[in-house]
Enzyme design. Sequence first.
Site, PDB file in Angstrom:
ATOM      1  N   SER A  14      59.386   4.380  49.314  1.00 40.39           N
ATOM      2  CA  SER A  14      60.386   3.650  48.536  1.00 40.39           C
ATOM      3  C   SER A  14      59.911   3.515  47.096  1.00 40.39           C
ATOM      4  CB  SER A  14      60.591   2.252  49.121  1.00 40.39           C
ATOM      5  OG  SER A  14      61.279   1.450  48.166  1.00 40.39           O
TER       6      SER A  14
ATOM      7  N   MET B 193      70.198  -2.132  44.556  1.00 39.74           N
ATOM      8  CA  MET B 193      70.466  -3.566  44.755  1.00 39.74           C
ATOM      9  C   MET B 193      71.368  -4.066  43.628  1.00 39.74           C
ATOM     10  SD  MET B 193      66.698  -4.968  45.689  1.00 39.74           S
ATOM     11  CE  MET B 193      65.588  -4.115  46.814  1.00 39.74           C
TER      12      MET B 193
ATOM     13  N   HIS C 267      63.077   7.333  49.194  1.00 45.73           N
ATOM     14  CA  HIS C 267      63.942   6.214  49.560  1.00 45.73           C
ATOM     15  C   HIS C 267      64.300   5.451  48.290  1.00 45.73           C
ATOM     16  CE1 HIS C 267      65.404   3.071  52.386  1.00 45.73           C
ATOM     17  NE2 HIS C 267      64.907   2.210  51.515  1.00 45.73           N
TER      18      HIS C 267
ATOM     19  N   ASP D  16      66.251   2.373  46.689  1.00 52.23           N
ATOM     20  CA  ASP D  16      66.832   1.064  46.993  1.00 52.23           C
ATOM     21  C   ASP D  16      67.776   0.617  45.886  1.00 52.23           C
ATOM     22  OD1 ASP D  16      65.574   0.204  49.511  1.00 52.23           O
ATOM     23  OD2 ASP D  16      63.700   0.329  48.383  1.00 52.23           O
TER      24      ASP D  16
ATOM     25  N   MET E  68      66.055  -3.212  59.436  1.00 49.60           N
ATOM     26  CA  MET E  68      65.232  -3.896  58.422  1.00 49.60           C
ATOM     27  C   MET E  68      64.147  -4.712  59.120  1.00 49.60           C
ATOM     28  SD  MET E  68      66.334  -3.138  55.309  1.00 49.60           S
ATOM     29  CE  MET E  68      65.122  -4.213  54.536  1.00 49.60           C
TER      30      MET E  68
ATOM     31  N   HIS F 235      69.466   3.755  50.022  1.00 50.85           N
ATOM     32  CA  HIS F 235      69.673   2.516  50.792  1.00 50.85           C
ATOM     33  C   HIS F 235      70.431   1.542  49.898  1.00 50.85           C
ATOM     34  CE1 HIS F 235      67.528  -1.241  52.730  1.00 50.85           C
ATOM     35  NE2 HIS F 235      68.827  -1.206  52.989  1.00 50.85           N
TER      36      HIS F 235
ATOM     37  N   ASP G 153      62.252  -0.274  57.715  1.00 53.84           N
ATOM     38  CA  ASP G 153      62.071  -0.491  56.275  1.00 53.84           C
ATOM     39  C   ASP G 153      61.620  -1.920  56.047  1.00 53.84           C
ATOM     40  OD1 ASP G 153      62.227  -0.523  53.524  1.00 53.84           O
ATOM     41  OD2 ASP G 153      64.414  -0.291  53.426  1.00 53.84           O
TER      42      ASP G 153
ATOM     43  N   MET H 173      71.908  -1.839  49.084  1.00 53.57           N
ATOM     44  CA  MET H 173      71.937  -3.280  49.371  1.00 53.57           C
ATOM     45  C   MET H 173      72.923  -3.898  48.391  1.00 53.57           C
ATOM     46  SD  MET H 173      67.885  -3.637  50.041  1.00 53.57           S
ATOM     47  CE  MET H 173      67.649  -2.044  49.260  1.00 53.57           C
TER      48      MET H 173
HETATM   49  C1  DX5 Z   1      63.401  -4.007  50.659  1.00 51.29           C
HETATM   50  C2  DX5 Z   1      63.623  -2.530  50.477  1.00 51.29           C
HETATM   51  C3  DX5 Z   1      62.465  -1.720  50.898  1.00 51.29           C
HETATM   52  C4  DX5 Z   1      61.207  -1.991  50.114  1.00 51.29           C
HETATM   53  C5  DX5 Z   1      60.075  -1.877  51.066  1.00 51.29           C
HETATM   54  O1  DX5 Z   1      64.607  -4.669  50.571  1.00 51.29           O
HETATM   55  O2  DX5 Z   1      64.744  -2.098  51.234  1.00 51.29           O
HETATM   56  O3  DX5 Z   1      62.776  -0.334  50.877  1.00 51.29           O
HETATM   57  O4  DX5 Z   1      60.968  -1.119  49.058  1.00 51.29           O
HETATM   58  O5  DX5 Z   1      58.912  -2.243  50.416  1.00 51.29           O
HETATM   59  P1  DX5 Z   1      57.557  -2.495  51.199  1.00 51.29           P
HETATM   60  O6  DX5 Z   1      57.215  -1.216  51.885  1.00 51.29           O
HETATM   61  O7  DX5 Z   1      56.612  -2.856  50.128  1.00 51.29           O
HETATM   62  O8  DX5 Z   1      57.823  -3.614  52.175  1.00 51.29           O
HETATM   63 ZN    ZN Z   2      65.059   0.109  51.485  1.00 50.66          ZN
END
Ligand code: DX5
Ligand code: ZN
Length: 217
Positions: A6, A33, A29, A31, A133, A62, A171, A64
Amino acid sequence: MRINPSILAADFVNLERDIASISTADFVHVDVMDNHFVPNLTFGPQMVGRIQDVSPIPLDVHLMIDDPDRWAPGYAELGAFSVTFHAEAAADAVALARRLREIGARAGIALKPGTDVDQYLELLPEFDQVLVMTVEPGFGGQSFLDAVMPKLGLLRAEVKRSGLDVWLQVDGGVDENTIGIAAEAGADTFVAGSAVFKGDPATQIAALRAAVDRHVH
Ligand code: DX5
Ligand code: ZN
């Protein structure tokens, strides 16, 4: 087994360099947000499009975000290999998954730690991956929640029973110690942010693969 670093844990002003450093991984990956679905803000389609341009490996996006029904297809159109949206945010998860597949992406559905998996088991034919998650979405660097492992067990049993090619992703808090727990519970696709970028990414990716091998063989 797939390892998807990620880039939430990467250096945002040196993203091209950091993405190049994870070329031995399977997918990057990404993210997304929106500061509404989760209390954090990252990047949108313009940035993801540039990541797509420079990345040596395909994108696992991903989302969010609120209203994925409206926004998710745009990420598939950018060329993302997979687009995963949250079950809790989608108005019509099945229609959205069908739209994503039509565009040519793998369709993923993500479940927050508190979201029950039961109602999604019968919908598995509509999806190419389920993201379970293992932390509350929003931030990297949190601790892995063992309590969600039974959901993976249910999903793995249903994938086996049905013979469907659905990838089961974890994740959040995935590192050398926790990745084996997730693998044993049924995961085959592992997202890791801080565990990859805390050191030399290629070394960390190899260590994560080795940790999975120790548990599944
Ligand atoms: C959290 C993200 C993850 C995050 C994981 O909401 O969806 O992808 O980057 O980070 P680590 O591996 O540090 O928990
Ligand atoms: Zn993620």
